[in-house]
Design a protein around this motif. Structure first.
Motif, short mmCIF file in Angstrom:
data_model
loop_
_atom_site.label_atom_id
_atom_site.label_comp_id
_atom_site.label_asym_id
_atom_site.label_seq_id
_atom_site.Cartn_x
_atom_site.Cartn_y
_atom_site.Cartn_z
N VAL B 59 0.83 -1.21 0.00
CA VAL B 59 0.00 0.00 0.00
C VAL B 59 0.87 1.26 0.00
O VAL B 59 1.88 1.32 0.69
N ARG B 60 0.45 2.26 -0.78
CA ARG B 60 1.15 3.55 -0.71
C ARG B 60 0.77 4.26 0.58
O ARG B 60 -0.35 4.13 1.09
N ALA B 61 1.72 5.04 1.09
CA ALA B 61 1.62 5.55 2.46
C ALA B 61 0.39 6.42 2.73
O ALA B 61 -0.19 6.38 3.81
N GLY B 62 0.00 7.21 1.74
CA GLY B 62 -1.09 8.15 2.01
C GLY B 62 -2.48 7.53 1.95
O GLY B 62 -3.48 8.22 2.20
N THR B 63 -2.56 6.27 1.65
CA THR B 63 -3.86 5.60 1.55
C THR B 63 -4.56 5.61 2.91
O THR B 63 -3.96 5.24 3.91
N PRO B 64 -5.83 6.04 2.92
CA PRO B 64 -6.53 6.03 4.22
C PRO B 64 -6.58 4.62 4.81
O PRO B 64 -6.81 3.64 4.08
N LEU B 65 -6.36 4.54 6.11
CA LEU B 65 -6.43 3.24 6.80
C LEU B 65 -7.78 2.58 6.53
O LEU B 65 -7.85 1.37 6.29
N ALA B 66 -8.84 3.41 6.53
CA ALA B 66 -10.18 2.85 6.33
C ALA B 66 -10.29 2.16 4.97
O ALA B 66 -10.95 1.12 4.84
N GLU B 67 -9.61 2.73 3.96
CA GLU B 67 -9.66 2.14 2.62
C GLU B 67 -8.95 0.79 2.61
O GLU B 67 -9.41 -0.17 1.99
N VAL B 68 -7.82 0.73 3.29
CA VAL B 68 -7.08 -0.54 3.36
C VAL B 68 -7.92 -1.58 4.08
O VAL B 68 -8.07 -2.73 3.63
N GLN B 69 -8.51 -1.17 5.20
CA GLN B 69 -9.30 -2.13 5.98
C GLN B 69 -10.51 -2.62 5.20
O GLN B 69 -10.88 -3.79 5.28
N ALA B 70 -11.10 -1.72 4.39
CA ALA B 70 -12.27 -2.13 3.60
C ALA B 70 -11.86 -3.13 2.53
O ALA B 70 -12.55 -4.13 2.29
N ALA B 71 -10.71 -2.88 1.89
CA ALA B 71 -10.25 -3.79 0.84
C ALA B 71 -9.96 -5.17 1.42
O ALA B 71 -10.28 -6.20 0.82
N LEU B 72 -9.37 -5.20 2.60
CA LEU B 72 -9.07 -6.50 3.22
C LEU B 72 -10.36 -7.19 3.66
O LEU B 72 -10.52 -8.40 3.48
N ALA B 73 -11.26 -6.42 4.23
CA ALA B 73 -12.52 -7.00 4.71
C ALA B 73 -13.29 -7.66 3.57
O ALA B 73 -13.94 -8.69 3.74
N ALA B 74 -13.17 -7.07 2.35
CA ALA B 74 -13.87 -7.64 1.20
C ALA B 74 -13.35 -9.05 0.89
O ALA B 74 -14.04 -9.85 0.26
N GLU B 75 -12.13 -9.34 1.30
CA GLU B 75 -11.56 -10.69 1.11
C GLU B 75 -11.54 -11.46 2.42
O GLU B 75 -10.82 -12.45 2.56
#
Lengths: 484, 346
Positions: B59-75
């Motif tokens: 992940v690139r550093a500026g990505t919102p944590l919430a966006e990362v967590q949502a992408a992971l939750a989808a899997e």
């Protein structure tokens, strides 16, 4: 493999240096200079490369290590730290101008604290003896390199060792909470702290895996874990490497976290069957998957793994029903390296790859192997992508070793190309030093070397390891000498 | 300043002549941090690679944590170290702060999930270290060194993280009626037996919470065994889910009072708890205490413990050992020879 020319001004002062070291230690027999005795320290488990050291010192305390380092610093003598000498990468291989500091006498348990879930030991203690010290209280130390019976915790920290069970529990760095470190100038520092947290930067994190180049770790605080109620393996046989690889991915994807997923290919299976007769099926590839927990938990996990595996039409799914069956399932895997040694000389590689690349990499290794005219057997920790291709060769056949080294380098470069790295658990040492430029740019390496500059400005601690010789030459203060 | 690319960021840092602090959402700044010109990494976004079957995400550093967590939750995956989600928090800030929640007792800290980084040093040089595989001992581990360095070694631009499956079932045991000693003892029992507890803490209301996760039958079995082991000294209730752990994790995000974060051994916790003002929480089985306190309050720390003020005045106790301070300063200078990078990456 080249090593820098030894510093003759150090060698010419051998007696004077040895006398100072002897004065600094309580036991005069802790300093060894007799060439007949120093020969025992001329190599580690990478025995192809040897060189007797200037002297060997076997201190018993942190204070003695500090005293020895102060003298070596003062005399500008290179120092090679050594745990049990099980490094497969030449990490503790000496040079003729170096003092080897061996931790073999430092094996004490300093504290066992079940409430804080930690043990503090001197770092000459073996990995298995750490677990041995806490097993009676229902705990174990998780990182389990295959050499755990012999390897020292100090070496584990130097190499950030892993093992079969690190898929679930992590490697050494994930289980190291604190360390007493002696710097090259003799200063003693306590790094880490409760939960591994120290002051400011995570110095403990960079010490771990620095291959004895930043300081000598004399005491370690290690996380211990409650022993699970039980563990049980299954053996799953497949007719192709691709299917086995796909099954590994599906198991991990399903959300089950086994403690180990091990892989063996046909050549390796054949060799171990001849060697120990574990009774493995006739197949192209097999997986050993181990899960742990209470009996009902184990049953539940194995049921899910069976369901997943059935989707890949395995040739056989063998679930252990007893201690003896578990032992037999592991027998071939645990004997693999010994078994290969019986049929041929071999070189063991240690590259890692993203698990998704497994089928591609196995295919490519097959092609490279055919091109080089040398057979390769594969046995590895599939769960975490740490491969150990074994290249078979004949040490007595002229040119074979060189061809073997070339093929090994090609396979490691392949690992880097697909997103992996040169070494997963053995370390760089002298063995993979010159390949570092395949994984890192000059700027990447410069950043690492600057960290060494801070801990050891004169580059006396285990120099000529890890970094390509030409890259580190100026820092080691021997600019033009390496070519000699 | 808000660079759009890593190259632009490198040029910015190279051109800097006065102190800067690297920030993401600036949600985890400690007292005194974030001074000088801020270089805001929130334009460097995006998940560049996600392989659920390899348990890795890059992940690139500026990505919102919430966006990362949502992408992971989808899997059906997650970040095992359980960083607390703050509005606007970026993944770069999380790793620069080594932000780690209650699951640290079993899954490790943020730094333990970090596999590799790309960063721009204080000289404006782009380097990478580590990789995206679980095991890697190729050269020095600058990844760990950068974790929690709060932007002082450089700007982390991309991070490879280990992910973990979301457990199918979660249950929380709630224990009430325990004093300090009883609470620590209960957490110790839970963490030192074969119960695979993934969280052990105490809420501000005094309720001790213990989390069990995994397959349904397994959670039920372990909950039963754990209740037996805890004996009759506490009232125990088992509830579905782990909402209590979100409460524990998010403690201290609002409020004005000075907020202390104290890390110590669980065996040392009891005397410290006795001197603590309210409110406070206990986490990590007794190894972490976070407490609100009057501005001039100072903890009386046991040997080896560390305390930092997360809100209020800039303060860390005890004083750093001079040799360690020298190493810290030397390493900072090696990454940032001009001394331009201030604490601030969060």
């Amino acid at each position: 493999m080249e090593m820098p020319a030894p510093d003759m001004s150090v060698i010419s002062r051998r007696d004077q240096i040895a006398a100072r070291l002897t004065d600094a230690l309580a036991d005069p027999a802790a300093v060894i200079t007799d060439p007949a005795e120093t020969r025992a320290y001329e190599c580690d488990a990478l025995s192809a490369y040897r060189c007797p050291p200037l002297a060997v010192v076997l201190p018993s305390t942190t204070a003695e290590v500090a005293a020895v380092l102060r003298i070596c610093h003062d005399e500008r003598v290179p120092v090679v730290p050594r745990g049990a000498g099980t490094s497969l990468a030449g990490g503790s291989m000496p040079t003729a101008d170096a003092v080897v500091i061996g931790l073999a006498r430092m094996t004490d348990v300093l504290e066992i604290n079940p409430q804080d879930r930690l043990i503090r030991v001197q770092t000459g203690r073996t990995n298995l003896a750490v677990t041995g010290a806490v097993a009676g209280q229902g705990f174990f130390y998780a990182p389990d390199p295959s050499s755990q019976l012999a390897c020292a915790i100090g070496g584990n920290i130097a190499m950030n060792s892993g093992g079969a069970h690190c898929l679930k529990y992590g490697v050494t760095t994930n289980n190291l909470l604190g360390a007493t470190v002696v710097l090259m100038d003799g200063a003693v520092v306590e790094l880490g702290g409760p939960m591994g947290e120290g002051a400011g930067l995570d110095l403990l994190g960079v010490i771990c895996g620095s291959e004895g180049q930043l300081g000598i770790v004399t005491e370690a605080t290690l996380r211990i874990l409650p022993t699970p109620e039980g563990a049980r393996p299954v053996l799953i046989a497949f007719d192709s490497a691709e299917t086995a690889g796909a099954c590994v991915a599906a198991i991990i994807r399903s959300g089950i976290l086994p403690v180990a997923i091990e892989y063996m290919d046909r050549p390796c299976i054949a060799a171990t069957e001849d060697f120990c007769g574990a009774g493995y099926p006739d197949c192209e590839a097999l997986l050993i998957v181990e899960v742990e927990g209470s009996a009902p938990e184990i049953d539940e996990q194995l049921r899910l793994i069976r369901d997943i595996a059935q989707g890949f039409a395995p040739l056989e799914f063998r679930e252990s029903g007893s201690e003896d069956e578990s032992r037999r399932i592991w027998l071939g895997r645990k004997s693999a390296f010994g078994a290969m040694g019986v049929i041929s000389d071999y070189m063991c590689l240690d590259g890692t790859i993203p698990v998704s690349q497994l089928p591609h990499v196995l295919n490519r290794i097959g092609e490279l192997s055919a091109k080089a005219g040398l057979r390769v057997a594969n046995v590895f920790h599939a769960g975490d992508g740490n491969m150990h291709p074994l290249i078979l060769y004949d040490a007595n056949a002229p040119g074979d070793l060189e061809r073997c080294e070339d093929l090994g380098a090609d396979i490691l470069r392949l690992c880097v190309e697909v997103g992996g790295c040169l070494t997963g658990e053995h370390g760089v040492g002298v063995e993979k030093r010159e390949l570092m430029t395949a994984q890192y740019t000059p700027a990447d390496l410069e950043a690492q070397m600057r960290v060494k500059d801070v801990f050891d400005p004169q580059w006396l601690l285990n120099p000529a390891k890890v970094f390509p010789l030409t890259v580190s030459a100026a820092r080691r203060g021997q600019g033009g000498q390496d070519a000699a | 300043m808000r660079p759009e690319t890593e190259k632009e960021l490198a040029a910015l840092i190279r051109a800097a002549t006065s102190p800067v602090s690297i920030t993401g959402g600036a949600t985890r700044l400690r007292p005194g941090e974030g001074q000088g010109n801020r270089i805001d990494l929130r334009a460097l976004t995006g998940i560049t690679l996600y392989e659920p079957e390899a348990l890795t995400v890059v992940v690139r550093a500026g990505t919102p944590l919430a966006e990362v967590q949502a992408a992971l939750a989808a899997e059906n995956q997650m970040l095992a170290f359980e960083p607390d989600p703050r509005d606007g928090s970026t993944i770069g800030g999380v790793v620069a702060a080594n932000a780690s929640g209650p699951r640290r007792v079993s899954a490790g800290a943020c730094r333990d999930a970090m596999l590799g980084i790309r960063m721009v040093t204080g000289e404006g040089e782009i380097i990478r270290n580590g990789g995206r595989v679980m095991k890697n001992v190729t050269g020095y581990d600058l990844v760990k060194l950068s974790a929690g360095a709060r932007g002082t070694l450089g700007a982390i631009t991309e991070v490879a993280l280990k992910t973990a499956p979301v457990p199918p079932v979660r249950a929380t045991l709630r224990l009430t009626g325990l004093d300090d000693a009883g609470a620590i003892a209960a957490m110790t029992t839970a963490l030192t037996g074969p119960f695979d507890v993934t969280g052990a803490g105490r809420l501000t209301n005094g309720t001790v919470i213990l989390r069990l996760e995994g397959l349904a039958g397994s959670v039920e079995y372990r909950a039963g065994r754990l209740r037996e082991a805890l004996g009759p000294q506490a009232a125990i209730e088992t509830v579905e889910g782990d909402a209590d752990f979100a409460t524990l994790r998010d403690y201290g995000q609002t409020g004005e009072a000075a907020l202390w974060r104290i890390v110590l051994r669980p065996s040392q916790a009891e005397p410290l708890l006795a001197q603590l003002p309210d409110p406070h929480i206990v986490d990590w089985g007794g190894a972490l205490i976070r407490a609100e306190a009057p501005q001039d309050w100072r903890p009386d720390l046991p040997q080896g413990a560390r305390a930092d003020c997360e809100r209020g005045a800039a303060m860390s106790l005890p004083e750093t050992d001079p040799v360690i301070a020298r190493l810290n300063a030397g390493i900072r200078a090696s990454f940032d020879p001009r001394g331009l990078l201030l604490e601030g990456a969060a």
